[in-house]
Each structure stands twice: as C-alpha cells, then as structure tokens.
Design a protein around this motif. Sequence first.
Motif, PDB file in Angstrom:
ATOM      1  N   LYS A 118       0.697  -1.239  -0.184  1.00 45.13           N
ATOM      2  CA  LYS A 118      -0.098   0.194  -0.037  1.00 45.13           C
ATOM      3  C   LYS A 118       0.759   1.314  -0.053  1.00 45.13           C
ATOM      4  CE  LYS A 118      -0.877   0.185   4.948  1.00 45.13           C
ATOM      5  NZ  LYS A 118       0.063  -0.902   5.506  1.00 45.13           N
ATOM      6  N   GLU A 119       2.193   1.145   0.767  1.00 48.57           N
ATOM      7  CA  GLU A 119       2.981   2.227   0.469  1.00 48.57           C
ATOM      8  C   GLU A 119       3.459   2.635  -1.013  1.00 48.57           C
ATOM      9  OE1 GLU A 119       2.951   0.851   4.616  1.00 48.57           O
ATOM     10  OE2 GLU A 119       3.309  -0.178   2.683  1.00 48.57           O
ATOM     11  N   VAL A 120       3.788   1.491  -1.876  1.00 52.52           N
ATOM     12  CA  VAL A 120       4.018   1.852  -3.216  1.00 52.52           C
ATOM     13  C   VAL A 120       2.857   2.393  -3.896  1.00 52.52           C
ATOM     14  CG1 VAL A 120       4.550   0.680  -5.185  1.00 52.52           C
ATOM     15  CG2 VAL A 120       5.918   0.145  -3.247  1.00 52.52           C
ATOM     16  N   GLY A 121       1.645   1.773  -3.544  1.00 50.07           N
ATOM     17  CA  GLY A 121       0.431   2.527  -4.219  1.00 50.07           C
ATOM     18  C   GLY A 121       0.465   3.905  -3.843  1.00 50.07           C
ATOM     19  N   LEU A 122       0.565   4.304  -2.654  1.00 50.68           N
ATOM     20  CA  LEU A 122       0.489   5.457  -2.000  1.00 50.68           C
ATOM     21  C   LEU A 122       1.594   6.225  -2.948  1.00 50.68           C
ATOM     22  CD1 LEU A 122      -0.447   7.873  -0.483  1.00 50.68           C
ATOM     23  CD2 LEU A 122       1.342   7.306   1.170  1.00 50.68           C
ATOM     24  N   LEU A 123       2.857   5.911  -2.972  1.00 48.94           N
ATOM     25  CA  LEU A 123       3.927   6.648  -3.610  1.00 48.94           C
ATOM     26  C   LEU A 123       3.560   6.898  -5.232  1.00 48.94           C
ATOM     27  CD1 LEU A 123       6.538   8.157  -3.609  1.00 48.94           C
ATOM     28  CD2 LEU A 123       7.669   6.047  -3.826  1.00 48.94           C
ATOM     29  N   SER A 124       2.807   5.937  -5.662  1.00 45.55           N
ATOM     30  CA  SER A 124       2.600   5.795  -7.265  1.00 45.55           C
ATOM     31  C   SER A 124       1.816   7.174  -7.429  1.00 45.55           C
ATOM     32  CB  SER A 124       2.006   4.502  -7.837  1.00 45.55           C
ATOM     33  OG  SER A 124       2.726   3.371  -7.776  1.00 45.55           O
ATOM     34  N   VAL A 125       0.841   7.127  -6.433  1.00 41.47           N
ATOM     35  CA  VAL A 125      -0.336   8.532  -6.865  1.00 41.47           C
ATOM     36  C   VAL A 125       0.319   9.738  -6.414  1.00 41.47           C
ATOM     37  CG1 VAL A 125      -2.509   9.047  -5.885  1.00 41.47           C
ATOM     38  CG2 VAL A 125      -2.237   6.842  -6.209  1.00 41.47           C
ATOM     39  N   LEU A 126       1.343   9.613  -5.350  1.00 41.80           N
ATOM     40  CA  LEU A 126       1.901  10.988  -5.123  1.00 41.80           C
ATOM     41  C   LEU A 126       2.714  11.474  -6.195  1.00 41.80           C
ATOM     42  CD1 LEU A 126       3.129  10.310  -1.501  1.00 41.80           C
ATOM     43  CD2 LEU A 126       1.292  11.899  -2.148  1.00 41.80           C
ATOM     44  N   ASN A 439       6.758   6.119   4.472  1.00 46.98           N
ATOM     45  CA  ASN A 439       6.254   5.292   5.658  1.00 46.98           C
ATOM     46  C   ASN A 439       5.532   6.406   6.674  1.00 46.98           C
ATOM     47  OD1 ASN A 439       6.903   2.905   4.636  1.00 46.98           O
ATOM     48  ND2 ASN A 439       8.794   2.654   5.848  1.00 46.98           N
ATOM     49  N   PHE A 440       6.260   7.439   6.881  1.00 49.54           N
ATOM     50  CA  PHE A 440       5.700   8.635   7.602  1.00 49.54           C
ATOM     51  C   PHE A 440       4.278   8.998   7.175  1.00 49.54           C
ATOM     52  CE2 PHE A 440       5.390  13.036   9.115  1.00 49.54           C
ATOM     53  CZ  PHE A 440       5.365  12.872  10.575  1.00 49.54           C
ATOM     54  N   MET A 441       4.197   9.210   6.139  1.00 46.97           N
ATOM     55  CA  MET A 441       2.783   9.962   5.450  1.00 46.97           C
ATOM     56  C   MET A 441       1.940   8.549   5.569  1.00 46.97           C
ATOM     57  SD  MET A 441       3.687  12.321   2.137  1.00 46.97           S
ATOM     58  CE  MET A 441       5.008  11.140   1.497  1.00 46.97           C
ATOM     59  N   SER A 442       2.244   7.687   5.421  1.00 47.62           N
ATOM     60  CA  SER A 442       1.359   6.343   5.491  1.00 47.62           C
ATOM     61  C   SER A 442       0.849   6.239   6.831  1.00 47.62           C
ATOM     62  CB  SER A 442       2.207   5.118   4.952  1.00 47.62           C
ATOM     63  OG  SER A 442       2.570   5.072   3.803  1.00 47.62           O
ATOM     64  N   LYS A 443       1.403   6.525   7.773  1.00 51.11           N
ATOM     65  CA  LYS A 443       0.765   6.495   9.383  1.00 51.11           C
ATOM     66  C   LYS A 443      -0.487   7.377   9.262  1.00 51.11           C
ATOM     67  CE  LYS A 443       5.221   5.790  11.735  1.00 51.11           C
ATOM     68  NZ  LYS A 443       6.204   6.469  12.593  1.00 51.11           N
ATOM     69  N   PHE A 444      -0.458   8.606   8.801  1.00 55.69           N
ATOM     70  CA  PHE A 444      -1.546   9.356   8.779  1.00 55.69           C
ATOM     71  C   PHE A 444      -2.876   8.882   7.609  1.00 55.69           C
ATOM     72  CE2 PHE A 444       2.005  11.641   9.971  1.00 55.69           C
ATOM     73  CZ  PHE A 444       1.663  12.248  11.370  1.00 55.69           C
ATOM     74  N   VAL A 445      -2.345   8.397   6.502  1.00 62.84           N
ATOM     75  CA  VAL A 445      -3.228   8.122   5.434  1.00 62.84           C
ATOM     76  C   VAL A 445      -3.746   6.657   5.922  1.00 62.84           C
ATOM     77  CG1 VAL A 445      -3.547   7.250   2.818  1.00 62.84           C
ATOM     78  CG2 VAL A 445      -1.947   9.211   3.728  1.00 62.84           C
TER      79      VAL A 445
END
Length: 450
Positions: A118-126, A439-445
Amino acid sequence: MNSKLFFTQRINLLIILISSLMMVVVLNLPFKAKPFGDITFHEEAKNLALCLKGNIGYEKVMITKAPGPVFFYTPAYLVAPSATTDNQLWVYGVVFTFITITISLLLIFKIGSNLFSKEVGLLSVLLFFIFPIHCYYSLGILAEVPAFFSLTLALYGWSKITQDAHKKTGWIVLTLGIWFLILNRPNTMLLLMIGFVVIVYSFFRKKEFFKLYGKKLALAFTCVGFMGLGTLQLAKMITGEKSGDNQEGLLYYVAHQGRFQFREEPTDFRFWESDIRSDSKDYQNWGKSGQELEKIANDTQRSSTEVYKEFLFNDILEHPFLFVRQFFVKCFYGHMYFINSVKPEQFHLGPIHGVLGYWFVILLINSINIIIILGATLFLWKEKNRVNYWLFWGVIVALLIFHGLTYMEPRYMFPARVALYIMSAVGLYRINWIQKKVNFMSKFVFLGTK
C-alpha cells in the motif's frame, strides 16, 4: 467498521479531493493543451452522438483515425443537448475525462497495492500529484486520456491475475484493457508481438511463469488481435467512401514527417507546427519533400501512399546514420516536456516570467521527470523477475520502437506513464530516506491499519 475498508475509503477520498484541487490549478495555468486537439475526434464523436439522437443522417458519420477516442467521447456528447455549441461540448468532454482520470488514479493505487504494498500504491499516486501531466491532458478532446485509462485497466487486470491466475475477472479486464488501448493507440499493437515473445521466452527460461500464465496470455492476445482488427474494420465500414483519409495513408504521412524530425537539427525540440517552427530547416525541408512527392504521384499516376512508402524505404537505406541518430533522439524527446502553447518571452506564471522564467520551469518539470525515469530504471535494474512485469516495460518498449521509427511527440508516450510511475514508485521506495518519508505519511493515510 472494518479497518481495511476504512483506509481504502480514506485513500479514495484523498485521491478524489487532491485530484479535484490539482485540476482547478491546472485549469487556471496560462498554458493548456489544445481544447480539441486536431479537431478530428471531437467532430467525429459529435456527429456520431447527433446521429444516434436522430439529429443528422448516417452519411455524416465517419471514423477516419483511431476509433477508440470517438467511442470514448460519444457517451459524454450524448448527454449534452443537441443544440450545444462546441465550447459547451468541450465542458462535457473535460468533465468526462476528469472522472476517467480520477478513476484511473484510484485503480493505480490498487495496482501498486496488489503487486507490491500500500506504501508503493500511495507513492505511485503521489508521483502523479507532484508532476500532474495527467491533468494537463485532461483539458483536451484527445486520445491521451482514453489510452491512459485503457492501460490502467490492463495493468489492474494483470495485478488481479498475479493474485489468482485462475479467476476469470482479471483476464477479462486485462483483455478489455489492451483491446481498448489498441483502439485508442493502434501503434500499441506491437505490444501483442512483445507479449508473444515473452510467452516463448518463458517457455524456455521461466517455466513457472509459462505454467501459470502462458496459455491464457496467448488466448488473451489472440482475442485482442481479432477484436482489434474487427473493430478497425467496423470503423472502415462506417466511414466507407465518405472520406479520402485512411489509416495506411495516415501512417505513411506521419512516417514521412518523422524522416525530417531531428534530421539536421537534432537539438530543436520545438513542436512540429508552422506557427512555432516555420524557420526550422527540418520543417521547411519536410514541406518541400511533401510537395515533390505529391508532384511525383500526379505525374506518374501513382497513389500518394505508394510514393511515400517508396521514399521512406529509400531514404532509410541511403541515410542509415541519420536514421539511427533520429531514432535515439526521438526516444529521448518522447520523455521530455516542453511548453509550446506560449512563447518563452511571453511566459508568465505568477512571479516567474520571461525567457529565464520559462526555462526555469522547463528545467524543474524535466528534473522531476528524470527522477521518475531513474526510479523506474532502478526498479528494472534490481528486479530479478522482470518477466512478471512484462506489461509495464512492454508498453514503453512498444511505443518507443513505433514512434522512434516514425514520428514522436511526448504526448504519444503519455499512456505509458501509468506503468512508468508505478515502476518508479517501486524503485524510489527502495531508497531509504524516501521510504522513511513515505512510511511517515502512510501512518496518517492508513491510520489504524497494519
């Protein structure tokens, strides 16, 4: 509420919200994509919609280029009142493309999550939000957005297949995605050839891959081939003798154009248009060559297609060095972005203006772009099972080969950005400090999930 469902809804809402904000920002930039492109897709979709409504006769319905964009924009135009002006239809079209792009981003997150994390998924969108070229192309009635969506569907289908190769859903989505991609960009048909090469390779070198996917991939590619050819034939039948244009003639015309692109001016990256580079030696020579070939066709009573085809083969044989150099320059150019809708001296973006401001923005845009490319390169370099990601690199290779051999514009590579950004996200996530930030951003998302 289930925690997994909660974070999924949370990320979906964030993607929709940020996409909407980015669209508003890009909409108010002083430079934009051409509202109607070369007008063909807009006019043909409009006429098809009006014909289906019974407002005009079938004799006005034509599909002279790729049929995909015509079919894509027709539903949006069907919703509009019959008396709607072109500018009003543009609004309907842009709203439709925005919805499609947003759905694509939601799927891109799922692709990254399904295949990696899910972190890679988030970074892809970012990465798409950092460099929102998708919003730019959403503001035109072009083939880019439907092709982008098509590849997203195909990649999503493949991500589902890798989770369970026995479920039909993934195979159906993959097949439909590649089929619609070819309808929007017929030049991606080379992807099918690359796919068959992958199957043959896996038969000899990657037995596990072949055992899981080989036969079903062959079936999917065969279906796509027949469906694609059938749809293209349908488009020809619809057009009939109503237009003198055809896909073969257009191919040779564009390839002739490409024989002069970066020929004597390998560093002139201005857009190929008379009001932008009328002083260009390559552009002028292209015009002269076209006139000479048309004269030959008239004098010898041969078709323009035959004359252009003969010229192309002879020119490649006579100038092999130029041909090879042009190929690599085109491949480089296809991954760079330049603002052509405004002249450097007229450029203005807030406090940034003039020639220096123009080149500062170009440098900034392409610096981000180069980082994204390096991330994808890192992924491919480190990944041992590259065959598992054949669709990701295969579509990029297919487009580079086709447009490197013919004519290149950065927008032609745009659909492949779906694959490029996801690969880049995987590569960049392997860099420790980037991984820590994500990973830091993922904690909130993804609050409350493991």
